[in-house]
Write an enzyme that holds these catalytic residues in place. Structure first.
Site, PDB file in Angstrom:
ATOM      1  N   LYS A  18      -1.921  -0.901  -3.951  1.00  0.00           N
ATOM      2  CA  LYS A  18      -2.968  -0.362  -3.811  1.00  0.00           C
ATOM      3  C   LYS A  18      -1.848   0.660  -3.584  1.00  0.00           C
ATOM      4  CE  LYS A  18      -6.361   2.560  -1.116  1.00  0.00           C
ATOM      5  NZ  LYS A  18      -7.387   2.379   0.385  1.00  0.00           N
ATOM      6  N   LYS A  36       0.707  -1.319  -0.185  1.00  0.00           N
ATOM      7  CA  LYS A  36      -0.649   0.678  -0.308  1.00  0.00           C
ATOM      8  C   LYS A  36       0.383   1.356   0.000  1.00  0.00           C
ATOM      9  CE  LYS A  36      -3.980   2.619   2.260  1.00  0.00           C
ATOM     10  NZ  LYS A  36      -4.414   2.278   3.436  1.00  0.00           N
TER      11      LYS A  36
END
Length: 330
Positions: free
Chosen positions: A255, A196
């Site tokens: 992400k 992330k």
């Protein structure tokens, strides 16, 4: 001399193109992120995300039924917590009667086969808008991991199929796995946000949950760069994903999505578990804005981006376009 191989033969018409197509996309590839608010009969559109709403549990359940009928089999849950419930410990996150816990129960009661993956992070519960507990101006890793473990157990008790830690603290997957095992939740999975990045693509999401780092006179971090990844790095993502698999993650996530497809492929090539990709709020907002201006064909660009994410190696795509794309694929 004519070429013996004419690659265009396999592009002659849609029938042959579909016959030899390398990547296929279906509604079962999608997970739909949902924002849940306190109250009843609440449905508030998020200005920066046209067509996406914060809804109370009753509306959320109605939408989950619609998703199931469209063939979407998984939802990722986020809650907007009242200001009076926020503090620096995040203790509301494991309240057995909290909004997230109530939401999980309601969805599983209404559509038992829907896969429910609640978000595990402290930022919606934090007075500072950070994913961790703050002490002396620092995000404290180990105390945060303890809180995330309690949060995950409470989600499992409410009926979650997977927990989805998105915080990026070190060692939290092992701690959560141990906590679930010790409490008898052997079949509750973990979808770890392994890679992330500290991205500017998250802006509309933070508007939806009021979860951006808060301005404060106290000495607290002004952004999330001390725990989310530097977007200049690639090898680090592989290391993070492998570490999480070794600690017990059943699914790893990258992400954001479109700008990070090189990372998706790298992770896919280096782990032996499914890879999820989050097609994030900023990516959604850009398509909506450009389509509204008439600069892009909305439906064509949505499917193209989702196909590209799948082609890069995604087994699961968490996307705000899930409903629209499911209808288009029909």
């Amino acid at each position: 001399m004519f070429p013996l191989r004419r690659n265009r033969r396999l592009r002659t018409n849609e029938s042959i193109r579909s016959l030899v197509r390398e990547t296929n996309l279906s509604p079962q590839d999608f997970m739909f992120p949902m924002f849940i608010a306190e109250g009843k009969g609440i449905k508030t559109e998020i200005p920066s995300m046209p067509g996406i709403y914060r809804q109370s549990i009753d509306g959320t359940v109605k939408e989950v039924k619609e998703l199931w009928n469209l063939g979407v089999k998984a939802v990722n849950l986020y809650v907007k917590v009242s200001e009076n419930l926020k503090d620096n410990t995040g203790k509301e996150a494991w309240n057995k009667d909290g909004l997230m816990q109530q939401s999980i129960k309601a969805i599983k009661d209404a559509v038992p086969e829907m896969i429910v993956m609640p978000d595990v992070a402290l930022d919606p519960y934090s007075i500072y808008g950070h994913d961790g507990i703050i002490e002396n101006g620092q995000i404290i890793n180990d105390a945060t991991v303890d809180a995330l473990t309690q949060m995950s157990i409470s989600h499992a008790e409410a009926g979650a199929d997977f927990v989805a830690p998105s915080d990026m603290m070190d060692g939290r997957i092992l701690a959560i796995r141990n906590g679930l095992e010790e409490n008898g939740f052997h079949n509750v999975g973990i979808m770890s946000y392994s890679a992330k990045y500290a991205s500017a693509f998250y802006g509309p999401f933070r508007d939806a949950l009021d979860s951006a780092p808060k301005e404060s006179t106290e000495a607290i971090p002004k952004n999330k760069k001390t725990y989310q990844m530097d977007y200049a790095n690639r090898i680090e993502a592989i290391k993070e994903a492998i570490d999480d698999v070794d600690e017990g993650a059943d699914i790893v996530m990258v992400k954001p999505g479109m700008a990070y497809l090189d990372i998706v492929r790298e992770v896919k090539d280096n782990v032996d578990v499914p890879v999820a990709v989050y097609h994030v709020s900023g990516e959604y907002a850009m398509i909506k804005a450009a389509a509204e201006k008439g600069w892009l064909d909305h439906d064509k660009i949505v499917l193209e981006q989702l196909f590209c994410i799948k082609r890069a190696g995604a087994s699961i795509i968490s996307t705000y376009f899930a409903k629209e794309a499911a209808k288009l694929l029909q």
